[in-house]
Design a protein around this motif. Structure first.
Motif, short mmCIF file in Angstrom:
data_model
loop_
_atom_site.label_atom_id
_atom_site.label_comp_id
_atom_site.label_asym_id
_atom_site.label_seq_id
_atom_site.Cartn_x
_atom_site.Cartn_y
_atom_site.Cartn_z
N LYS A 1 -11.22 -21.84 -60.51
CA LYS A 1 -11.05 -23.22 -61.27
C LYS A 1 -10.47 -23.97 -61.42
CE LYS A 1 -13.46 -20.54 -65.74
NZ LYS A 1 -13.92 -20.68 -66.73
N GLU B 1 -8.85 -28.53 -70.36
CA GLU B 1 -9.74 -27.80 -71.43
C GLU B 1 -10.76 -27.63 -71.41
OE1 GLU B 1 -8.60 -25.99 -74.32
OE2 GLU B 1 -6.65 -26.40 -73.32
N ASN B 2 -11.39 -28.99 -69.53
CA ASN B 2 -12.95 -29.10 -69.73
C ASN B 2 -12.71 -27.94 -68.77
OD1 ASN B 2 -13.92 -30.65 -72.11
ND2 ASN B 2 -12.85 -32.37 -70.77
N LYS C 1 -11.23 -24.77 -68.10
CA LYS C 1 -11.38 -23.69 -68.51
C LYS C 1 -12.76 -23.19 -68.95
CE LYS C 1 -7.30 -23.43 -70.21
NZ LYS C 1 -5.56 -23.57 -70.99
N LYS C 2 -13.70 -24.12 -69.74
CA LYS C 2 -14.95 -24.23 -70.21
C LYS C 2 -16.45 -24.24 -68.98
CE LYS C 2 -13.78 -26.12 -74.92
NZ LYS C 2 -13.95 -27.74 -75.46
N ARG C 3 -15.92 -24.91 -67.96
CA ARG C 3 -16.86 -25.07 -67.01
C ARG C 3 -17.04 -22.96 -65.72
NH1 ARG C 3 -16.77 -30.49 -63.12
NH2 ARG C 3 -18.91 -29.33 -62.80
N ARG C 4 -17.92 -23.54 -64.92
CA ARG C 4 -18.61 -22.60 -64.31
C ARG C 4 -17.26 -22.29 -62.95
NH1 ARG C 4 -25.05 -22.37 -63.89
NH2 ARG C 4 -25.69 -21.53 -65.96
#
Length: 389
Positions: free
Chosen positions: A195, A377-378, A380-383
Protein backbone atom coordinates in the motif's frame (compact mmCIF):
# COMPACT_ATOMS: atom_id res chain seq x y z
CA UNK A 1 -31.52 11.48 36.66
CA UNK A 2 -32.90 15.04 36.73
CA UNK A 3 -36.64 15.13 36.02
CA UNK A 4 -38.08 18.26 34.38
CA UNK A 5 -41.73 19.33 34.55
CA UNK A 6 -43.31 22.07 32.43
CA UNK A 7 -46.80 23.59 32.48
CA UNK A 8 -47.36 24.76 28.92
CA UNK A 9 -50.23 26.79 27.48
CA UNK A 10 -50.79 24.80 24.28
CA UNK A 11 -52.82 27.54 22.60
CA UNK A 12 -50.06 30.06 23.27
CA UNK A 13 -47.44 27.60 22.05
CA UNK A 14 -49.39 26.93 18.86
CA UNK A 15 -49.78 30.65 18.21
CA UNK A 16 -46.05 31.20 18.77
CA UNK A 17 -45.10 28.45 16.35
CA UNK A 18 -47.55 29.53 13.64
CA UNK A 19 -46.79 33.25 13.78
CA UNK A 20 -43.12 33.43 14.74
CA UNK A 21 -39.83 32.81 13.05
CA UNK A 22 -39.18 29.08 13.51
CA UNK A 23 -35.51 29.73 14.38
CA UNK A 24 -36.57 32.03 17.18
CA UNK A 25 -39.04 29.40 18.46
CA UNK A 26 -36.35 26.70 18.47
CA UNK A 27 -33.90 28.94 20.29
CA UNK A 28 -36.49 30.01 22.86
CA UNK A 29 -37.44 26.39 23.51
CA UNK A 30 -33.81 25.37 24.02
CA UNK A 31 -33.23 28.31 26.38
CA UNK A 32 -36.31 27.31 28.39
CA UNK A 33 -35.22 23.67 28.68
CA UNK A 34 -31.59 24.41 29.55
CA UNK A 35 -32.47 27.07 32.12
CA UNK A 36 -34.88 24.68 33.82
CA UNK A 37 -32.32 21.88 33.68
CA UNK A 38 -29.67 24.02 35.40
CA UNK A 39 -32.20 25.09 38.05
CA UNK A 40 -32.95 21.46 38.90
CA UNK A 41 -29.22 20.68 38.98
CA UNK A 42 -28.69 23.43 41.55
CA UNK A 43 -31.52 22.01 43.70
CA UNK A 44 -29.84 18.60 43.60
CA UNK A 45 -26.48 20.15 44.50
CA UNK A 46 -27.98 22.02 47.47
CA UNK A 47 -30.05 18.98 48.58
CA UNK A 48 -33.05 21.31 49.08
CA UNK A 49 -35.70 22.98 46.95
CA UNK A 50 -36.36 26.72 46.94
CA UNK A 51 -37.69 28.08 50.27
CA UNK A 52 -37.27 24.65 51.87
CA UNK A 53 -35.62 24.22 55.26
CA UNK A 54 -33.53 21.09 55.75
CA UNK A 55 -30.64 19.85 57.82
CA UNK A 56 -29.23 18.29 54.64
CA UNK A 57 -28.63 21.68 52.99
CA UNK A 58 -25.16 21.87 51.33
CA UNK A 59 -25.05 25.53 50.34
CA UNK A 60 -27.22 28.59 49.61
CA UNK A 61 -28.59 30.11 46.41
CA UNK A 62 -26.91 33.25 45.18
CA UNK A 63 -28.98 34.46 42.24
CA UNK A 64 -28.08 34.13 38.55
CA UNK A 65 -25.77 35.46 35.89
CA UNK A 66 -26.25 35.56 32.14
CA UNK A 67 -23.95 33.70 29.79
CA UNK A 68 -23.92 33.54 25.99
CA UNK A 69 -23.58 30.04 24.62
CA UNK A 70 -22.72 29.22 20.99
CA UNK A 71 -24.47 26.17 19.51
CA UNK A 72 -24.92 24.93 15.95
CA UNK A 73 -28.28 26.78 15.82
CA UNK A 74 -26.59 30.02 16.80
CA UNK A 75 -25.86 31.95 19.96
CA UNK A 76 -28.31 31.72 22.85
CA UNK A 77 -28.31 33.53 26.21
CA UNK A 78 -28.76 31.40 29.30
CA UNK A 79 -29.68 32.31 32.89
CA UNK A 80 -27.10 30.40 34.88
CA UNK A 81 -27.84 29.76 38.58
CA UNK A 82 -25.03 30.07 41.13
CA UNK A 83 -24.41 29.32 44.80
CA UNK A 84 -22.85 31.34 47.62
CA UNK A 85 -19.70 29.18 47.80
CA UNK A 86 -19.28 29.17 44.04
CA UNK A 87 -18.70 25.42 43.95
CA UNK A 88 -21.75 24.62 41.83
CA UNK A 89 -21.08 24.19 38.09
CA UNK A 90 -23.88 23.18 35.67
CA UNK A 91 -23.17 20.20 33.43
CA UNK A 92 -24.92 21.84 30.48
CA UNK A 93 -21.71 23.40 29.16
CA UNK A 94 -19.85 20.09 29.51
CA UNK A 95 -22.69 18.16 27.89
CA UNK A 96 -22.79 20.37 24.82
CA UNK A 97 -19.03 20.74 24.54
CA UNK A 98 -18.97 17.76 22.21
CA UNK A 99 -21.38 19.50 19.87
CA UNK A 100 -19.22 22.63 19.93
CA UNK A 101 -16.08 20.60 19.24
CA UNK A 102 -17.75 18.88 16.32
CA UNK A 103 -18.75 22.27 14.93
CA UNK A 104 -15.21 23.61 15.35
CA UNK A 105 -13.73 20.51 13.70
CA UNK A 106 -16.15 20.94 10.81
CA UNK A 107 -14.83 24.45 10.24
CA UNK A 108 -11.25 23.19 10.41
CA UNK A 109 -12.06 20.45 7.92
CA UNK A 110 -13.57 22.99 5.52
CA UNK A 111 -10.33 24.98 5.58
CA UNK A 112 -8.20 21.86 5.07
CA UNK A 113 -10.34 20.82 2.11
CA UNK A 114 -9.67 24.06 0.33
CA UNK A 115 -12.50 26.32 1.48
CA UNK A 116 -11.14 29.82 2.10
CA UNK A 117 -11.46 31.35 5.56
CA UNK A 118 -13.67 34.05 4.04
CA UNK A 119 -16.13 31.43 2.79
CA UNK A 120 -16.04 29.53 6.09
CA UNK A 121 -16.84 32.78 7.89
CA UNK A 122 -19.84 33.27 5.62
CA UNK A 123 -21.05 29.68 6.14
CA UNK A 124 -20.85 30.07 9.92
CA UNK A 125 -22.87 33.27 9.74
CA UNK A 126 -25.57 31.57 7.64
CA UNK A 127 -25.78 28.53 9.93
CA UNK A 128 -25.54 30.28 13.28
CA UNK A 129 -26.61 33.82 12.63
CA UNK A 130 -23.37 34.95 14.27
CA UNK A 131 -20.43 36.78 12.81
CA UNK A 132 -16.95 35.34 13.35
CA UNK A 133 -13.71 36.89 12.19
CA UNK A 134 -11.40 35.38 9.60
CA UNK A 135 -8.67 35.40 12.21
CA UNK A 136 -10.91 33.31 14.48
CA UNK A 137 -11.40 30.70 11.75
CA UNK A 138 -7.66 30.71 11.07
CA UNK A 139 -6.88 30.24 14.74
CA UNK A 140 -9.09 27.15 14.83
CA UNK A 141 -6.76 25.40 12.39
CA UNK A 142 -3.96 25.74 14.94
CA UNK A 143 -5.67 22.92 16.81
CA UNK A 144 -4.20 20.69 14.10
CA UNK A 145 -0.61 21.55 15.02
CA UNK A 146 0.06 18.84 17.64
CA UNK A 147 -1.78 16.23 15.56
CA UNK A 148 0.13 16.97 12.35
CA UNK A 149 3.43 17.24 14.22
CA UNK A 150 2.95 13.86 15.89
CA UNK A 151 2.07 12.23 12.56
CA UNK A 152 4.99 13.88 10.73
CA UNK A 153 7.46 12.64 13.37
CA UNK A 154 6.13 9.10 13.73
CA UNK A 155 8.75 6.31 13.63
CA UNK A 156 9.44 4.62 10.29
CA UNK A 157 11.25 1.54 11.64
CA UNK A 158 8.12 -0.59 11.98
CA UNK A 159 8.05 -1.45 8.27
CA UNK A 160 10.42 -1.71 5.32
CA UNK A 161 9.71 0.45 2.28
CA UNK A 162 11.42 -1.08 -0.79
CA UNK A 163 10.30 1.70 -3.16
CA UNK A 164 10.30 5.39 -2.27
CA UNK A 165 9.09 8.34 -4.36
CA UNK A 166 10.30 11.91 -3.72
CA UNK A 167 9.42 15.24 -5.27
CA UNK A 168 9.29 18.95 -4.47
CA UNK A 169 6.66 21.56 -5.26
CA UNK A 170 6.71 25.31 -4.72
CA UNK A 171 4.34 27.48 -2.69
CA UNK A 172 4.19 31.17 -1.74
CA UNK A 173 4.66 32.20 1.89
CA UNK A 174 4.77 35.58 3.65
CA UNK A 175 8.05 36.05 5.47
CA UNK A 176 9.31 39.29 7.03
CA UNK A 177 6.56 41.25 5.24
CA UNK A 178 7.60 39.81 1.86
CA UNK A 179 6.14 37.06 -0.31
CA UNK A 180 8.76 34.36 -0.92
CA UNK A 181 8.79 31.04 -2.74
CA UNK A 182 9.41 27.92 -0.66
CA UNK A 183 9.84 24.28 -1.58
CA UNK A 184 7.63 21.55 -0.13
CA UNK A 185 9.47 18.22 0.02
CA UNK A 186 7.27 15.12 0.07
CA UNK A 187 8.26 11.44 0.24
CA UNK A 188 5.91 8.52 -0.25
CA UNK A 189 6.58 4.79 -0.34
CA UNK A 190 5.16 1.36 -1.01
CA UNK A 191 5.14 -0.57 2.24
CA UNK A 192 5.29 -4.28 3.03
CA UNK A 193 1.50 -4.49 2.72
CA UNK A 194 1.80 -3.22 -0.88
CA UNK A 195 0.00 0.00 0.00
CA UNK A 196 1.11 3.55 -0.60
CA UNK A 197 2.08 5.63 2.43
CA UNK A 198 3.30 9.18 3.01
CA UNK A 199 6.69 9.01 4.73
CA UNK A 200 7.73 12.61 5.15
CA UNK A 201 7.00 16.28 4.64
CA UNK A 202 9.19 19.35 4.96
CA UNK A 203 8.82 23.01 4.01
CA UNK A 204 12.20 24.58 3.26
CA UNK A 205 13.92 27.11 1.06
CA UNK A 206 14.80 26.62 -2.61
CA UNK A 207 15.35 23.02 -3.74
CA UNK A 208 19.04 22.17 -3.29
CA UNK A 209 21.43 19.37 -2.39
CA UNK A 210 21.66 20.60 1.22
CA UNK A 211 17.88 20.78 1.60
CA UNK A 212 17.34 17.29 0.15
CA UNK A 213 20.14 15.91 2.31
CA UNK A 214 18.54 17.42 5.43
CA UNK A 215 15.16 15.95 4.44
CA UNK A 216 16.66 12.48 3.98
CA UNK A 217 18.57 12.71 7.26
CA UNK A 218 15.27 13.44 9.05
CA UNK A 219 13.69 10.33 7.49
CA UNK A 220 16.67 8.17 8.45
CA UNK A 221 16.62 9.55 12.01
CA UNK A 222 13.00 8.35 12.24
CA UNK A 223 14.12 4.84 11.32
CA UNK A 224 13.84 4.71 7.54
CA UNK A 225 16.03 1.99 6.02
CA UNK A 226 17.72 2.27 2.63
CA UNK A 227 15.19 1.17 -0.01
CA UNK A 228 15.83 -0.85 -3.13
CA UNK A 229 14.86 2.02 -5.38
CA UNK A 230 14.19 5.76 -5.11
CA UNK A 231 12.09 7.22 -7.92
CA UNK A 232 12.32 10.94 -8.71
CA UNK A 233 13.06 13.52 -11.38
CA UNK A 234 16.65 14.34 -12.38
CA UNK A 235 17.35 17.34 -10.14
CA UNK A 236 21.13 17.36 -9.66
CA UNK A 237 21.00 18.18 -5.93
CA UNK A 238 18.44 15.45 -5.34
CA UNK A 239 20.52 12.83 -7.18
CA UNK A 240 23.60 13.75 -5.16
CA UNK A 241 21.69 13.59 -1.85
CA UNK A 242 20.32 10.13 -2.72
CA UNK A 243 23.78 8.76 -3.47
CA UNK A 244 25.18 10.32 -0.30
CA UNK A 245 22.50 9.25 2.20
CA UNK A 246 21.32 5.90 0.78
CA UNK A 247 24.36 3.75 0.06
CA UNK A 248 23.46 0.74 -2.09
CA UNK A 249 20.13 2.19 -3.23
CA UNK A 250 19.46 2.47 -6.98
CA UNK A 251 18.01 5.63 -8.47
CA UNK A 252 15.14 5.38 -10.95
CA UNK A 253 14.69 8.40 -13.16
CA UNK A 254 10.99 9.03 -13.72
CA UNK A 255 10.31 7.72 -17.22
CA UNK A 256 7.45 10.19 -17.76
CA UNK A 257 9.72 13.18 -17.08
CA UNK A 258 12.52 11.62 -19.12
CA UNK A 259 10.37 10.96 -22.18
CA UNK A 260 8.91 14.46 -21.92
CA UNK A 261 12.43 15.91 -21.93
CA UNK A 262 13.35 13.77 -24.94
CA UNK A 263 10.28 14.81 -26.93
CA UNK A 264 11.25 18.45 -26.38
CA UNK A 265 14.41 17.67 -28.39
CA UNK A 266 12.39 16.31 -31.34
CA UNK A 267 11.34 18.24 -34.43
CA UNK A 268 7.74 19.44 -34.27
CA UNK A 269 6.58 17.59 -37.37
CA UNK A 270 6.93 14.12 -38.90
CA UNK A 271 7.95 12.32 -35.72
CA UNK A 272 4.98 9.98 -35.12
CA UNK A 273 7.06 6.93 -36.01
CA UNK A 274 9.95 8.13 -33.81
CA UNK A 275 7.61 8.46 -30.83
CA UNK A 276 6.26 4.97 -31.47
CA UNK A 277 9.76 3.47 -31.46
CA UNK A 278 10.62 5.40 -28.30
CA UNK A 279 7.55 4.01 -26.54
CA UNK A 280 8.61 0.49 -27.55
CA UNK A 281 11.87 0.90 -25.59
CA UNK A 282 10.16 1.71 -22.30
CA UNK A 283 7.38 -0.82 -22.76
CA UNK A 284 9.95 -3.63 -22.51
CA UNK A 285 9.65 -5.97 -19.50
CA UNK A 286 13.32 -7.00 -19.42
CA UNK A 287 16.51 -4.96 -19.25
CA UNK A 288 17.99 -6.92 -22.18
CA UNK A 289 14.99 -6.16 -24.40
CA UNK A 290 15.06 -2.44 -23.53
CA UNK A 291 18.75 -2.26 -24.43
CA UNK A 292 18.13 -4.10 -27.69
CA UNK A 293 15.25 -1.78 -28.68
CA UNK A 294 17.34 1.28 -27.77
CA UNK A 295 20.28 0.13 -29.87
CA UNK A 296 17.97 -0.54 -32.82
CA UNK A 297 16.47 2.92 -32.35
CA UNK A 298 19.90 4.58 -32.45
CA UNK A 299 21.00 2.66 -35.57
CA UNK A 300 17.77 3.55 -37.34
CA UNK A 301 17.84 7.30 -36.63
CA UNK A 302 21.52 8.20 -36.10
CA UNK A 303 21.84 9.50 -39.67
CA UNK A 304 19.04 12.00 -39.11
CA UNK A 305 20.74 15.31 -38.10
CA UNK A 306 17.49 16.61 -36.62
CA UNK A 307 17.63 13.86 -33.96
CA UNK A 308 21.26 14.31 -32.87
CA UNK A 309 20.41 16.04 -29.58
CA UNK A 310 17.55 13.63 -29.01
CA UNK A 311 19.80 10.55 -29.35
CA UNK A 312 22.49 12.17 -27.21
CA UNK A 313 19.98 12.73 -24.36
CA UNK A 314 18.57 9.22 -24.77
CA UNK A 315 22.02 7.64 -24.43
CA UNK A 316 22.86 9.88 -21.48
CA UNK A 317 19.80 9.06 -19.36
CA UNK A 318 18.85 5.59 -20.58
CA UNK A 319 20.41 3.47 -17.81
CA UNK A 320 18.90 5.58 -15.03
CA UNK A 321 15.47 5.35 -16.65
CA UNK A 322 15.32 1.52 -16.86
CA UNK A 323 16.34 0.62 -13.30
CA UNK A 324 12.76 -0.42 -12.56
CA UNK A 325 13.18 -3.34 -14.99
CA UNK A 326 15.54 -5.00 -12.49
CA UNK A 327 12.62 -5.44 -10.09
CA UNK A 328 9.82 -8.01 -10.20
CA UNK A 329 7.57 -7.38 -13.19
CA UNK A 330 4.47 -6.99 -11.00
CA UNK A 331 5.97 -3.76 -9.63
CA UNK A 332 6.87 -2.19 -12.99
CA UNK A 333 3.70 -0.19 -13.57
CA UNK A 334 3.90 1.27 -10.07
CA UNK A 335 7.59 2.22 -9.88
CA UNK A 336 8.62 3.43 -13.35
CA UNK A 337 7.49 7.02 -12.67
CA UNK A 338 6.46 9.50 -9.98
CA UNK A 339 2.91 9.74 -11.35
CA UNK A 340 1.34 8.67 -8.04
CA UNK A 341 3.20 11.43 -6.21
CA UNK A 342 2.33 13.93 -8.92
CA UNK A 343 -1.38 13.17 -8.37
CA UNK A 344 -0.92 13.69 -4.64
CA UNK A 345 0.80 17.01 -5.34
CA UNK A 346 -2.23 18.02 -7.40
CA UNK A 347 -4.47 17.39 -4.38
CA UNK A 348 -2.22 19.58 -2.27
CA UNK A 349 -2.17 22.21 -5.03
CA UNK A 350 -5.97 22.24 -5.21
CA UNK A 351 -6.17 23.33 -1.56
CA UNK A 352 -3.15 25.62 -1.81
CA UNK A 353 -4.61 27.45 -4.81
CA UNK A 354 -7.52 28.68 -2.67
CA UNK A 355 -5.17 30.14 -0.06
CA UNK A 356 -2.68 31.45 -2.66
CA UNK A 357 -0.26 32.87 -0.11
CA UNK A 358 0.33 31.20 3.27
CA UNK A 359 0.67 33.66 6.18
CA UNK A 360 3.75 31.79 7.47
CA UNK A 361 5.70 28.54 7.08
CA UNK A 362 3.93 26.84 10.00
CA UNK A 363 0.50 27.38 8.45
CA UNK A 364 1.76 25.82 5.20
CA UNK A 365 3.16 22.81 7.04
CA UNK A 366 -0.10 22.46 9.02
CA UNK A 367 -2.47 22.50 6.06
CA UNK A 368 -0.33 20.40 3.71
CA UNK A 369 0.30 17.94 6.54
CA UNK A 370 -3.43 17.63 7.17
CA UNK A 371 -4.04 16.92 3.47
CA UNK A 372 -1.33 14.24 3.47
CA UNK A 373 -2.72 12.70 6.67
CA UNK A 374 -6.13 12.44 5.01
CA UNK A 375 -4.51 10.78 1.97
CA UNK A 376 -2.74 8.32 4.29
CA UNK A 377 -5.98 7.38 6.01
CA UNK A 378 -7.66 6.73 2.66
CA UNK A 379 -4.74 4.59 1.49
CA UNK A 380 -5.06 2.38 4.57
CA UNK A 381 -8.67 1.63 3.63
CA UNK A 382 -7.85 0.77 0.02
CA UNK A 383 -6.91 -2.63 -1.30
CA UNK A 384 -3.21 -3.45 -1.76
CA UNK A 385 -1.74 -2.66 -5.18
CA UNK A 386 -1.61 -6.43 -5.68
CA UNK A 387 -1.93 -9.52 -3.51
CA UNK A 388 1.10 -11.02 -1.79
CA UNK A 389 2.26 -14.33 -3.16
Amino acid sequence: MTQLQFNLNMDLLKDSVMNSNIDAVVKSTIVLVLNEYMEKERDEHLKVHAYERSSYRQDYRNGYYERDFMMSIGKIRLRVPRTRSGEFAPTVFEKYARCDKAFVLSMVEMVVNGVSTRKVKKIVEELCGESVSKSFVSSLTEKLDPIVKKWANRPLNTQYYPYIFVDAMYIKVREHHKVVSKAVYIATGINEENKREVLGLKVDHTESYEAWQSFFKDLIARGLQSPKLIISDAHSGLKKAISTEFIGTSWQRCTVHFKRNLIDKMPKKGVAEVKFDLKRIFDAVKVEDARKFKDEFVIRYEENPKLDKFIEKLEEGFDDAIQFLNEDQKYHRFIHSTNSLERLNQEVRRRERVIRIFPNTQSAFRLIGAVLMDYDENQKKRRPLFKKE
